[in-house]
Design a protein around this motif. Structure first.
Motif, PDB file in Angstrom:
ATOM      1  N   PHE A 105       0.866  -3.915   8.014  1.00  0.00           N
ATOM      2  CA  PHE A 105      -0.026  -5.030   8.358  1.00  0.00           C
ATOM      3  C   PHE A 105      -1.492  -4.661   8.227  1.00  0.00           C
ATOM      4  N   GLY A 106      -2.258  -5.494   7.615  1.00  0.00           N
ATOM      5  CA  GLY A 106      -3.706  -5.297   7.643  1.00  0.00           C
ATOM      6  C   GLY A 106      -4.207  -4.117   6.834  1.00  0.00           C
ATOM      7  N   SER A 107      -3.334  -3.502   6.049  1.00  0.00           N
ATOM      8  CA  SER A 107      -3.800  -2.334   5.294  1.00  0.00           C
ATOM      9  C   SER A 107      -4.695  -2.759   4.139  1.00  0.00           C
ATOM     10  N   GLY A 108      -4.567  -4.023   3.749  1.00  0.00           N
ATOM     11  CA  GLY A 108      -5.422  -4.516   2.658  1.00  0.00           C
ATOM     12  C   GLY A 108      -4.646  -4.907   1.409  1.00  0.00           C
ATOM     13  N   LYS A 109      -3.325  -5.110   1.555  1.00  0.00           N
ATOM     14  CA  LYS A 109      -2.497  -5.441   0.380  1.00  0.00           C
ATOM     15  C   LYS A 109      -2.987  -6.677  -0.351  1.00  0.00           C
ATOM     16  N   THR A 110      -3.042  -7.785   0.387  1.00  0.00           N
ATOM     17  CA  THR A 110      -3.344  -9.057  -0.269  1.00  0.00           C
ATOM     18  C   THR A 110      -4.727  -9.025  -0.923  1.00  0.00           C
ATOM     19  N   THR A 111      -5.701  -8.539  -0.161  1.00  0.00           N
ATOM     20  CA  THR A 111      -7.058  -8.426  -0.701  1.00  0.00           C
ATOM     21  C   THR A 111      -7.060  -7.584  -1.983  1.00  0.00           C
ATOM     22  N   THR A 112      -6.328  -6.480  -1.924  1.00  0.00           N
ATOM     23  CA  THR A 112      -6.318  -5.560  -3.062  1.00  0.00           C
ATOM     24  C   THR A 112      -5.625  -6.162  -4.275  1.00  0.00           C
ATOM     25  N   GLY A 114      -5.838  -9.269  -5.135  1.00  0.00           N
ATOM     26  CA  GLY A 114      -6.902 -10.052  -5.769  1.00  0.00           C
ATOM     27  C   GLY A 114      -7.796  -9.154  -6.623  1.00  0.00           C
ATOM     28  N   LYS A 115      -8.152  -8.009  -6.057  1.00  0.00           N
ATOM     29  CA  LYS A 115      -9.039  -7.085  -6.778  1.00  0.00           C
ATOM     30  C   LYS A 115      -8.370  -6.543  -8.039  1.00  0.00           C
ATOM     31  N   LEU A 116      -7.096  -6.176  -7.895  1.00  0.00           N
ATOM     32  CA  LEU A 116      -6.390  -5.631  -9.056  1.00  0.00           C
ATOM     33  C   LEU A 116      -6.240  -6.702 -10.141  1.00  0.00           C
ATOM     34  N   HIS A 135       6.165 -13.574   6.683  1.00  0.00           N
ATOM     35  CA  HIS A 135       6.223 -13.055   8.030  1.00  0.00           C
ATOM     36  C   HIS A 135       4.979 -13.484   8.789  1.00  0.00           C
ATOM     37  N   ARG A 136       3.856 -13.407   8.112  1.00  0.00           N
ATOM     38  CA  ARG A 136       2.606 -13.837   8.713  1.00  0.00           C
ATOM     39  C   ARG A 136       2.299 -15.226   8.132  1.00  0.00           C
ATOM     40  N   PRO A 137       2.138 -16.222   9.009  1.00  0.00           N
ATOM     41  CA  PRO A 137       2.053 -17.616   8.549  1.00  0.00           C
ATOM     42  C   PRO A 137       1.004 -17.884   7.465  1.00  0.00           C
ATOM     43  N   GLN A 141      -1.174 -18.468   1.806  1.00  0.00           N
ATOM     44  CA  GLN A 141      -2.407 -19.207   1.511  1.00  0.00           C
ATOM     45  C   GLN A 141      -3.545 -18.255   1.156  1.00  0.00           C
ATOM     46  N   GLN A 142      -3.561 -17.121   1.824  1.00  0.00           N
ATOM     47  CA  GLN A 142      -4.594 -16.120   1.514  1.00  0.00           C
ATOM     48  C   GLN A 142      -4.473 -15.675   0.052  1.00  0.00           C
ATOM     49  N   LEU A 143      -3.238 -15.461  -0.377  1.00  0.00           N
ATOM     50  CA  LEU A 143      -3.011 -15.054  -1.764  1.00  0.00           C
ATOM     51  C   LEU A 143      -3.382 -16.189  -2.726  1.00  0.00           C
ATOM     52  N   SER A 240      -7.626   1.833   0.618  1.00  0.00           N
ATOM     53  CA  SER A 240      -8.559   0.724   0.825  1.00  0.00           C
ATOM     54  C   SER A 240      -9.570   1.081   1.913  1.00  0.00           C
ATOM     55  N   LYS A 241     -10.600   0.259   2.041  1.00  0.00           N
ATOM     56  CA  LYS A 241     -11.589   0.384   3.120  1.00  0.00           C
ATOM     57  C   LYS A 241     -12.309   1.727   3.131  1.00  0.00           C
ATOM     58  N   MET A 242     -12.513   2.269   1.954  1.00  0.00           N
ATOM     59  CA  MET A 242     -13.266   3.518   1.846  1.00  0.00           C
ATOM     60  C   MET A 242     -14.687   3.345   2.355  1.00  0.00           C
ATOM     61  N   ASP A 243     -15.162   2.108   2.356  1.00  0.00           N
ATOM     62  CA  ASP A 243     -16.547   1.839   2.734  1.00  0.00           C
ATOM     63  C   ASP A 243     -16.781   1.932   4.230  1.00  0.00           C
ATOM     64  N   GLY A 244     -15.734   1.734   5.023  1.00  0.00           N
ATOM     65  CA  GLY A 244     -16.010   1.542   6.435  1.00  0.00           C
ATOM     66  C   GLY A 244     -15.654   2.710   7.326  1.00  0.00           C
ATOM     67  N   VAL A 267     -13.467  -0.384  -2.004  1.00  0.00           N
ATOM     68  CA  VAL A 267     -14.734   0.041  -1.406  1.00  0.00           C
ATOM     69  C   VAL A 267     -15.522  -1.108  -0.794  1.00  0.00           C
ATOM     70  N   GLY A 268     -14.829  -2.191  -0.397  1.00  0.00           N
ATOM     71  CA  GLY A 268     -15.533  -3.299   0.230  1.00  0.00           C
ATOM     72  C   GLY A 268     -14.646  -4.524   0.248  1.00  0.00           C
ATOM     73  N   GLU A 269     -15.141  -5.588   0.898  1.00  0.00           N
ATOM     74  CA  GLU A 269     -14.299  -6.775   1.010  1.00  0.00           C
ATOM     75  C   GLU A 269     -14.332  -7.652  -0.232  1.00  0.00           C
ATOM     76  N   LYS A 270     -15.392  -7.500  -1.020  1.00  0.00           N
ATOM     77  CA  LYS A 270     -15.532  -8.384  -2.185  1.00  0.00           C
ATOM     78  C   LYS A 270     -14.543  -8.037  -3.287  1.00  0.00           C
TER      79      LYS A 270
HETATM   80  N1  GDP Z   1     -14.425  -3.258   4.241  1.00  0.00           N
HETATM   81  C1  GDP Z   1     -13.288  -3.428   3.585  1.00  0.00           C
HETATM   82  N2  GDP Z   1     -12.387  -4.301   4.041  1.00  0.00           N
HETATM   83  C2  GDP Z   1     -11.229  -4.464   3.372  1.00  0.00           C
HETATM   84  C3  GDP Z   1     -10.945  -3.728   2.188  1.00  0.00           C
HETATM   85  N3  GDP Z   1      -9.720  -4.102   1.756  1.00  0.00           N
HETATM   86  C4  GDP Z   1      -9.268  -5.035   2.642  1.00  0.00           C
HETATM   87  N4  GDP Z   1     -10.177  -5.266   3.618  1.00  0.00           N
HETATM   88  C5  GDP Z   1     -10.069  -6.162   4.771  1.00  0.00           C
HETATM   89  O1  GDP Z   1      -8.951  -5.803   5.562  1.00  0.00           O
HETATM   90  C6  GDP Z   1      -8.380  -6.936   6.193  1.00  0.00           C
HETATM   91  C7  GDP Z   1      -6.891  -7.001   5.956  1.00  0.00           C
HETATM   92  O2  GDP Z   1      -6.634  -7.210   4.577  1.00  0.00           O
HETATM   93  P1  GDP Z   1      -5.341  -7.932   4.006  1.00  0.00           P
HETATM   94  O3  GDP Z   1      -5.476  -7.927   2.534  1.00  0.00           O
HETATM   95  O4  GDP Z   1      -5.116  -9.250   4.651  1.00  0.00           O
HETATM   96  O5  GDP Z   1      -4.209  -6.920   4.463  1.00  0.00           O
HETATM   97  P2  GDP Z   1      -2.613  -7.031   4.338  1.00  0.00           P
HETATM   98  O6  GDP Z   1      -2.112  -7.445   5.676  1.00  0.00           O
HETATM   99  O7  GDP Z   1      -2.164  -5.658   3.996  1.00  0.00           O
HETATM  100  O8  GDP Z   1      -2.319  -8.018   3.262  1.00  0.00           O
HETATM  101  C8  GDP Z   1      -9.121  -8.128   5.625  1.00  0.00           C
HETATM  102  O9  GDP Z   1     -10.054  -8.542   6.571  1.00  0.00           O
HETATM  103  C9  GDP Z   1      -9.809  -7.585   4.390  1.00  0.00           C
HETATM  104  O10 GDP Z   1     -11.003  -8.273   4.092  1.00  0.00           O
HETATM  105  C10 GDP Z   1     -11.924  -2.774   1.718  1.00  0.00           C
HETATM  106  O11 GDP Z   1     -11.766  -2.070   0.715  1.00  0.00           O
HETATM  107  N5  GDP Z   1     -13.070  -2.674   2.458  1.00  0.00           N
END
Ligand code: GDP
Ligand code: MG
Length: 440
Positions: A105-112, A114-116, A135-137, A141-143, A240-244, A267-270
């Motif tokens: 959860f929250g590791s950044g899969k969905t966001t990543t 998009g980036k990939l 599993h998560r409602p 939609q996020q994807l 993921s989240k190398m920036d923070g 390296v960021g949320e964008k």
């Molecule tokens: N700062 C930062 N935030 C990130 C990065 N990748 C993901 N996030 C944030 O981590 C949170 C969880 O990401 P999400 O893609 O929903 O995780 P999932 O549950 O694994 O699908 C979101 O708020 C994202 O914006 C990153 O490289 N840097």
């Protein structure tokens, strides 16, 4: 990015390269500090001890190779050993058709994903996404949002069944180059998640299973990577989240000792805050040696010419360039990420300054668009009456226009002064970089 680690290590390298003389004692002191820095960054103590011991042996017990001073030898050894610590370069994703993302959860899969997707598009490929997280409602939609943002189709199963979704996605997206599957996470790798991933793996038969691990896990990343690998045969890791986090070094070092190599870093949320992980480049950036190669590559992706990047580095630019560069910069992931790639600049400009700068850029663009070509090329022409006209034309105040001119002057001076300071070191650094096998 990885700010504290980079700041500390490049400080150390500065001490090494600018100190008046360097002897055994100085090298020992530097290595003692380096050990502290690595431990602070959550690199495993055993790995750190081994690393320091190897550097000591090479630099203090062995003679520098012919033609190299002790200083250069120490720098090169530190560089080489950090590259080993932070892992081999992984093979990219060439020709991978089915990619399954896994992670908690929250590791950044969905966001990543998009980036990939965006990354693949930049290489001329057509990606499609399949939502398997019911599993998560809000997860599908996020994807879907991300798909919309980059123009990639997303399949969602109406009955919220991940297995059906996987089968449908495979049928629907046969014409796409790469189909990426966004699986659900859990708080831990428990039996429920394990069963679901196994079953999905059997349906999808992925060419690539990418595990997303957040950098703030630090050295714990190792256990997580090993567990997932045992279960689903991870073929690559994305940190993921190398920036923070200050623990990024620990996370990379920890994964590098597992079977699954790091392929990308987030390296960021964008959506563009995503890079191929190349330990050599990464380490040179960490050490403040700059990363011209990545910079030029990003410039290519953002479709700006290498000459423009050079101009920027040297502080030679007109308002027209200023505007084009502002646009290119935002495509390249913003001013701050660019600055960090320029030799001698890393970490020297405060983050707040960057942020205000980025938000002002939008305003500036409108103003510059109201100028004549001549004014853009020769900003010194812009007097009070021209300022008035430009303000009117752009719907901004005269103060806004003055501020832009001011900023432009400042930016130019700043780049020039850095260019000078860094320029003196640049010759030296270039030489060293060449020895490390960099091309310029
Ligand atoms: N700062 C930062 N935030 C990130 C990065 N990748 C993901 N996030 C944030 O981590 C949170 C969880 O990401 P999400 O893609 O929903 O995780 P999932 O549950 O694994 O699908 C979101 O708020 C994202 O914006 C990153 O490289 N840097
Ligand atoms: Mg998700």
């Amino acid at each position: 990015m990885f700010d504290s680690l980079s700041k500390e290590l490049s400080g150390l390298i500065n001490r090494l390269t600018t100190g008046t003389s360097i002897d055994r004692k100085a090298v020992e002191d530097i290595l003692t500090d380096m050990k502290k820095i690595l431990l602070q960054s959550d690199v495993d103590i055993e790995l750190t001890d081994e690393l320091i011991a190897r550097i000591k042996k090479k630099t203090l017990d062995e003679r520098p190779p012919a033609g190299m001073t002790l200083r250069e030898h120490v720098l090169k050894t530190i560089y080489d050993e950090l590259v080993v610590l932070l892992g081999d370069q992984a093979v990219g994703l060439i020709g991978k058709k089915r990619i399954m993302f896994v992670g908690l959860f929250g590791s950044g899969k969905t966001t990543t994903i998009g980036k990939l997707g965006r990354y693949l598009q930049k290489q001329g490929l057509k990606p499609a996404f399949v939502a398997l997280d019911y599993h998560r409602p809000a997860a599908p939609q996020q994807l879907e949002q991300l798909g919309k943002q980059i123009g990639a189709p997303v399949h969602i199963n109406a009955g919220k069944n991940p297995y059906d979704a996987a089968k449908e996605g495979l049928q629907k997206f046969t014409k796409y180059d790469t189909v990426i599957f966004d699986t659900a996470g859990r708080n831990a790798l428990d039996k429920e998640l394990a069963d679901e991933l196994k079953k999905l793996g059997e349906i999808i038969k992925p060419d690539e299973v990418l595990l997303v691990i957040p950098a703030d896990l630090g050295k714990v990343a190792r256990v997580q990577a090993e567990e997932f690998h045992k279960l689903v045969g991870v073929t690559g890791v994305i940190v993921s989240k190398m920036d923070g986090t200050a623990k990024a070094g620990g996370a990379l070092a920890a994964t590098s000792v597992t079977k699954a190599k790091v392929k990308f870093i987030g390296v960021g949320e964008k959506i563009d805050a995503f890079e191929l992980y190349d330990p050599k480049r990464f380490v040179s950036r960490l050490l403040g040696l700059g990363d011209l190669e990545t910079l030029l590559e990003k410039a290519k992706e953002a479709e700006i010419k290498p000459e423009a990047a050079e101009k920027l580095l040297e502080g030679r630019f007109t308002l027209q360039d200023f505007m084009e560069q502002m646009e290119a910069m935002s495509k390249m992931g913003g001013l701050s990420s660019i600055m960090k790639m320029i030799p001698g600049l890393g970490g020297k400009i405060p983050e707040e300054m960057m942020e205000t700068q980025e938000s002002r850029m939008k305003n500036f663009k409108v103003i510059i668009q109201s100028m004549t070509k001549q004014e853009r090329e020769t900003p010194s022409l812009i007097n009070a009456s021209r300022i008035k006209r430009i303000a009117k034309g752009s719907g901004r105040t005269e103060a806004d226009v003055r501020e832009l001119l001011n900023q432009y002057d400042k930016a130019k001076k700043l780049m020039k002064s850095f260019g000078g300071a860094a320029g003196m070191q640049r010759g030296q650094l270039k030489n060293l970089a060449k020895q490390f096998g960099f091309k310029f």
